[in-house]
Every structure is written in C-alpha cells, then in structure tokens.
Design a protein around this motif. Structure first.
Motif, PDB file in Angstrom:
ATOM      1  N   GLY A 111      -9.135   4.355   1.701  1.00 25.81           N
ATOM      2  CA  GLY A 111      -8.004   4.914   0.967  1.00 25.81           C
ATOM      3  C   GLY A 111      -6.882   5.351   1.901  1.00 25.81           C
ATOM      4  N   ASP A 158      -5.923   8.402   2.596  1.00 29.46           N
ATOM      5  CA  ASP A 158      -6.351   9.500   3.471  1.00 29.46           C
ATOM      6  C   ASP A 158      -7.160   8.973   4.655  1.00 29.46           C
ATOM      7  OD1 ASP A 158      -5.119  11.526   2.036  1.00 29.46           O
ATOM      8  OD2 ASP A 158      -6.851  11.844   0.731  1.00 29.46           O
ATOM      9  N   VAL A 206      -6.935   0.960   4.361  1.00 31.77           N
ATOM     10  CA  VAL A 206      -6.710   1.543   3.029  1.00 31.77           C
ATOM     11  C   VAL A 206      -7.792   1.065   2.063  1.00 31.77           C
ATOM     12  CG1 VAL A 206      -5.173   1.568   1.019  1.00 31.77           C
ATOM     13  CG2 VAL A 206      -4.224   1.877   3.313  1.00 31.77           C
ATOM     14  N   ARG A 207      -8.149  -0.215   2.162  1.00 34.81           N
ATOM     15  CA  ARG A 207      -9.205  -0.739   1.281  1.00 34.81           C
ATOM     16  C   ARG A 207     -10.552  -0.074   1.575  1.00 34.81           C
ATOM     17  NH1 ARG A 207      -6.077  -5.392   2.087  1.00 34.81           N
ATOM     18  NH2 ARG A 207      -7.281  -6.063   3.911  1.00 34.81           N
ATOM     19  N   GLU A 234       0.830  -1.218   0.000  1.00 36.65           N
ATOM     20  CA  GLU A 234       0.000   0.000   0.000  1.00 36.65           C
ATOM     21  C   GLU A 234       0.861   1.263   0.000  1.00 36.65           C
ATOM     22  OE1 GLU A 234      -3.030  -0.440  -0.501  1.00 36.65           O
ATOM     23  OE2 GLU A 234      -3.381  -2.495   0.136  1.00 36.65           O
ATOM     24  N   LYS A 246       1.186   3.167  -3.187  1.00 33.10           N
ATOM     25  CA  LYS A 246      -0.018   3.857  -3.664  1.00 33.10           C
ATOM     26  C   LYS A 246      -0.110   5.284  -3.118  1.00 33.10           C
ATOM     27  CE  LYS A 246      -2.681  -0.470  -3.824  1.00 33.10           C
ATOM     28  NZ  LYS A 246      -3.862  -1.192  -3.292  1.00 33.10           N
TER      29      LYS A 246
END
Length: 202
Positions: free
Chosen positions: A183, A185, A179-180, A78, A81
């Motif tokens: 996201g 943020d 994150v999934r 992650e 990303k």
C-alpha cells in the motif's frame, strides 16, 4: 486621471515582472555554474562531505524544483490513490531521496565540463526541455536534460533525463510494485528506510 495613472503603473509593473523572470535555459546554466564553482573550491566537498553538499543543494538547487510534480510522475496512477497527507509524506521522502542521490553525484565531481545545447522556445510555451551534456575526460559525454514548467514564481524543474532515462519515471515500476505489496504507507516506509540507510552511510 489617478485611475489611469494607477492602471498604467500596474501595467508597467506586470510587464517588468514578466521581463525579469529568468529564461529556463539561463536558469539552468546559472544554477549549474554556481553549484559547480562552489564544489570546485570547497575542499570538504571534494573530500566527500555529504552534509555540505546537501546544504548546498538545499540552498541553491531545491528552490528551482517542483518535487510534488516529480513525485506524482514517479508514482503514476498510484498517486491518485494517496490521501493528501500521504501525498505530502511521499513528496517529502522522495525529495530527500533525490537530494541524497544528487549529493552523492556531486561529491564525485572532478573535472567534468557542462556543455549547454542550443535552446529554442516559442512565445507562450509553459513546458520546455533544456538540453546539456556532461563532458568527462577519458569517457563518452553523457546527455543530461531538464524538463521545466512555468509557474507564477518562475520556471521549475520537474524531471531530469540522464542518457535518455527519466529520473522520476525510472522509479515508477519499483514504486508501483511496493504499493501493490504494502500500500501507500508501505511505500512511504520503504523510501524512508532507504533515506535512513543513505543518512547512516555518509
């Protein structure tokens, strides 16, 4: 002649800097003993002063950690990303979280003793493991190991393994799920909220 003298002087300075660089096991032992000595003598810390422990950690411990590498390990795939700005925010928030966790552990320190295990390192090694053991009265010893990497500024810790469990990779599943769901943020906001909660609890 002057050119040869300058070259000789430069070689001596470089060699001296390499010799002066503290060995990873010596670094861990020195910093650990310095911190514990302060904790033993400071009544405010013994009484649970989180702010004093945080100040101690920032002064004595943080300069020897590579928090960006730790954060990248905790996020795994992650991490790639995230934008540079998000990576910077994640590193700052994760650093705060780890410092709070470390500080809470130190306020609970009483009569534990640290045993430093034999250390072996080959010439040219840039990634090593320093093994220690926390001996607690009335309890089983706890294995506490430090993964360090060599940088230009000296050896830096990038992971701590407690009883066989990596501190940073222990967060990987949790961070990946967040994150999934929300996201990068969303993950930043989640860690920041946790830090705020720990701050209010002190």
């Amino acid at each position: 002649m002057m050119k040869k003298l300058f070259s000789l002087l430069l070689t001596v300075l470089i060699s001296s800097a390499a010799i002066a660089q503290e060995a990873p096991d010596a670094l861990i032992q020195r910093v650990t003993e310095e911190v514990l000595e302060i904790v033993r003598k400071d009544k405010d810390i013994q009484n649970g002063s989180t702010q004093k422990v945080v100040d101690l950690a920032e002064k004595k411990v943080l300069p020897h950690f590579n928090f960006q590498h730790m954060t990248a390990l905790a996020l795994g795939k992650e991490w790639r990303k995230a934008s540079p700005q998000q990576q910077q925010q994640l590193t700052a928030e994760f650093k705060t979280l780890l410092v709070r966790t470390y500080s809470n552990a130190l306020t609970g320190y009483r009569n534990q003793r640290i045993v430093y295990k034999p250390f072996k390192m080959n010439a040219g090694d840039t990634d090593v493991l320093v093994r220690t053991e926390v001996v607690q009265p009335g309890s089983k010893p706890v294995q506490l190991d430090y993964s360090l990497e060599k940088q230009d500024s000296g050896w830096k810790v990038y992971d701590v393994v407690v009883a066989g469990i990596s501190l940073v990779t222990n967060y990987r599943d949790q961070f990946g799920q967040e994150v999934r769901n929300g996201g990068i943020d969303g993950l930043i906001a989640s860690i920041a909220a946790k830090n705020k909660s720990l701050e209010n609890r002190k």
